[in-house]
Design a protein around this motif. Structure first.
Motif, PDB file in Angstrom:
ATOM      1  N   VAL A   1       0.872  -1.169   0.000  1.00 50.73           N
ATOM      2  CA  VAL A   1       0.000   0.000   0.000  1.00 50.73           C
ATOM      3  C   VAL A   1       0.912   1.223   0.000  1.00 50.73           C
ATOM      4  O   VAL A   1       1.294   1.723   1.054  1.00 50.73           O
ATOM      5  CB  VAL A   1      -0.943   0.013   1.232  1.00 50.73           C
ATOM      6  CG1 VAL A   1      -1.854   1.226   1.207  1.00 50.73           C
ATOM      7  CG2 VAL A   1      -1.744  -1.271   1.305  1.00 50.73           C
ATOM      8  N   PRO A   2       1.278   1.722  -1.185  1.00 51.61           N
ATOM      9  CA  PRO A   2       2.257   2.803  -1.225  1.00 51.61           C
ATOM     10  C   PRO A   2       1.732   4.156  -0.770  1.00 51.61           C
ATOM     11  O   PRO A   2       2.511   5.039  -0.443  1.00 51.61           O
ATOM     12  CB  PRO A   2       2.685   2.850  -2.689  1.00 51.61           C
ATOM     13  CG  PRO A   2       1.613   2.178  -3.441  1.00 51.61           C
ATOM     14  CD  PRO A   2       0.953   1.219  -2.507  1.00 51.61           C
ATOM     15  N   PHE A   3       0.417   4.356  -0.725  1.00 51.53           N
ATOM     16  CA  PHE A   3      -0.130   5.648  -0.317  1.00 51.53           C
ATOM     17  C   PHE A   3      -1.300   5.458   0.616  1.00 51.53           C
ATOM     18  O   PHE A   3      -2.216   4.677   0.319  1.00 51.53           O
ATOM     19  CB  PHE A   3      -0.586   6.439  -1.547  1.00 51.53           C
ATOM     20  CG  PHE A   3      -1.273   7.738  -1.197  1.00 51.53           C
ATOM     21  CD1 PHE A   3      -0.537   8.830  -0.765  1.00 51.53           C
ATOM     22  CD2 PHE A   3      -2.649   7.851  -1.280  1.00 51.53           C
ATOM     23  CE1 PHE A   3      -1.169  10.023  -0.439  1.00 51.53           C
ATOM     24  CE2 PHE A   3      -3.296   9.043  -0.953  1.00 51.53           C
ATOM     25  CZ  PHE A   3      -2.550  10.127  -0.529  1.00 51.53           C
ATOM     26  N   GLN A   4      -1.266   6.170   1.746  1.00 46.56           N
ATOM     27  CA  GLN A   4      -2.381   6.172   2.692  1.00 46.56           C
ATOM     28  C   GLN A   4      -2.669   7.626   3.048  1.00 46.56           C
ATOM     29  O   GLN A   4      -1.875   8.290   3.726  1.00 46.56           O
ATOM     30  CB  GLN A   4      -2.037   5.372   3.941  1.00 46.56           C
ATOM     31  CG  GLN A   4      -1.848   3.892   3.678  1.00 46.56           C
ATOM     32  CD  GLN A   4      -1.468   3.124   4.933  1.00 46.56           C
ATOM     33  OE1 GLN A   4      -1.277   3.682   5.999  1.00 46.56           O
ATOM     34  NE2 GLN A   4      -1.359   1.814   4.786  1.00 46.56           N
ATOM     35  N   ALA A   5      -3.795   8.122   2.603  1.00 47.82           N
ATOM     36  CA  ALA A   5      -4.141   9.531   2.757  1.00 47.82           C
ATOM     37  C   ALA A   5      -4.132   9.986   4.215  1.00 47.82           C
ATOM     38  O   ALA A   5      -3.631  11.067   4.528  1.00 47.82           O
ATOM     39  CB  ALA A   5      -5.502   9.810   2.127  1.00 47.82           C
TER      40      ALA A   5
ATOM     41  N   LEU B   1      -3.475  15.706   1.399  1.00 49.71           N
ATOM     42  CA  LEU B   1      -2.937  15.905   0.057  1.00 49.71           C
ATOM     43  C   LEU B   1      -4.091  15.749  -0.920  1.00 49.71           C
ATOM     44  O   LEU B   1      -4.562  14.639  -1.152  1.00 49.71           O
ATOM     45  CB  LEU B   1      -1.847  14.869  -0.253  1.00 49.71           C
ATOM     46  CG  LEU B   1      -1.311  14.858  -1.684  1.00 49.71           C
ATOM     47  CD1 LEU B   1      -0.594  16.167  -2.013  1.00 49.71           C
ATOM     48  CD2 LEU B   1      -0.367  13.678  -1.903  1.00 49.71           C
ATOM     49  N   PRO B   2      -4.566  16.866  -1.501  1.00 49.15           N
ATOM     50  CA  PRO B   2      -5.616  16.713  -2.508  1.00 49.15           C
ATOM     51  C   PRO B   2      -5.011  16.088  -3.757  1.00 49.15           C
ATOM     52  O   PRO B   2      -3.924  16.468  -4.176  1.00 49.15           O
ATOM     53  CB  PRO B   2      -6.075  18.152  -2.772  1.00 49.15           C
ATOM     54  CG  PRO B   2      -4.920  18.999  -2.384  1.00 49.15           C
ATOM     55  CD  PRO B   2      -4.165  18.237  -1.325  1.00 49.15           C
TER      56      PRO B   2
ATOM     57  N   SER C   1      -0.807  17.328  -6.083  1.00 49.62           N
ATOM     58  CA  SER C   1      -1.887  18.096  -5.466  1.00 49.62           C
ATOM     59  C   SER C   1      -2.596  19.017  -6.447  1.00 49.62           C
ATOM     60  O   SER C   1      -3.731  19.421  -6.202  1.00 49.62           O
ATOM     61  CB  SER C   1      -1.346  18.925  -4.301  1.00 49.62           C
ATOM     62  OG  SER C   1      -0.412  19.889  -4.768  1.00 49.62           O
ATOM     63  N   THR C   2      -1.935  19.381  -7.537  1.00 52.78           N
ATOM     64  CA  THR C   2      -2.528  20.239  -8.562  1.00 52.78           C
ATOM     65  C   THR C   2      -2.195  19.656  -9.922  1.00 52.78           C
ATOM     66  O   THR C   2      -1.202  18.943 -10.067  1.00 52.78           O
ATOM     67  CB  THR C   2      -1.983  21.685  -8.481  1.00 52.78           C
ATOM     68  OG1 THR C   2      -0.572  21.658  -8.626  1.00 52.78           O
ATOM     69  CG2 THR C   2      -2.370  22.355  -7.165  1.00 52.78           C
TER      70      THR C   2
END
Length: 178
Positions: free
Chosen positions: A2-6, A17-18, A109-110
């Motif tokens: 799981v490389p990303f966990q908000a 992080l939007p 994020s953008t």
């Protein structure tokens, strides 16, 4: 993996992080990409991990007036460790692929907006980046965009670099609105 966990990123950074865009690049050994950055605000925060292969990821403080202006940190990211790095708005970013078919993923994020995007030549001697340490005598491979990019001093003279206090105020606004 799981490389990303908000929730973990928000807890660590102080605001979420939007996610506006996900980028995926494939590079052969010796390819250097960057130093890239966006006008701040809004800037572009990035969450980066290496899905295949290995790379050296470098974050450079290019915020004028920062007590760490011109300093950098290098981190090895790989598909063996699945470690990641978060890069705040206003910082410069570049990387060197250490293996053929290295896949780097970054959550942004953008969205990419060409009029707000800038680069600094990653071979600028004033930056003192450790490319030779990892290239084993091989010549680095750069895009025309990165080869033709200004030096750090030229980017500063052209008014391209973000200002430290503007970035600090932007981070405070993001935390306040979290």
């Amino acid at each position: 993996m799981v490389p990303f966990q908000a929730d973990l990123v928000a807890e660590t950074v102080g605001y979420p992080l939007p996610l506006a865009q996900s980028n995926h690049s494939v590079s052969r050994r010796g390819v250097i990409r960057g130093v890239h950055f966006a006008d701040t605000p809004p800037g572009q925060a990035k969450y980066i991990y290496c899905a295949r292969g290995a790379l050296i990821d470098i974050v450079i403080d290019i915020r004028l007036g920062s007590p760490t202006f011109g300093k950098w940190e290098a981190v090895r990211l790989s598909s063996e460790t699945y470690n990641s790095i978060y890069i705040s708005e206003g910082l410069g970013h570049c990387f060197l692929a250490l293996e053929d078919d290295t896949v780097m993923n970054y959550l942004c994020s953008t969205p990419f907006t060409p009029a707000r995007e800038h680069a600094i030549n990653p071979l600028d001697p004033a930056l003192g980046l450790p490319w030779a340490e990892y290239l084993d005598g091989a010549a680095p491979v750069l895009s025309a965009k990165d080869t033709d990019a200004p030096s750090l001093a030229e980017a500063e003279a052209a008014g391209l670099l973000p200002k430290y206090q503007t970035c600090v105020d932007h981070y405070a606004s993001l935390r306040a609105n979290a």
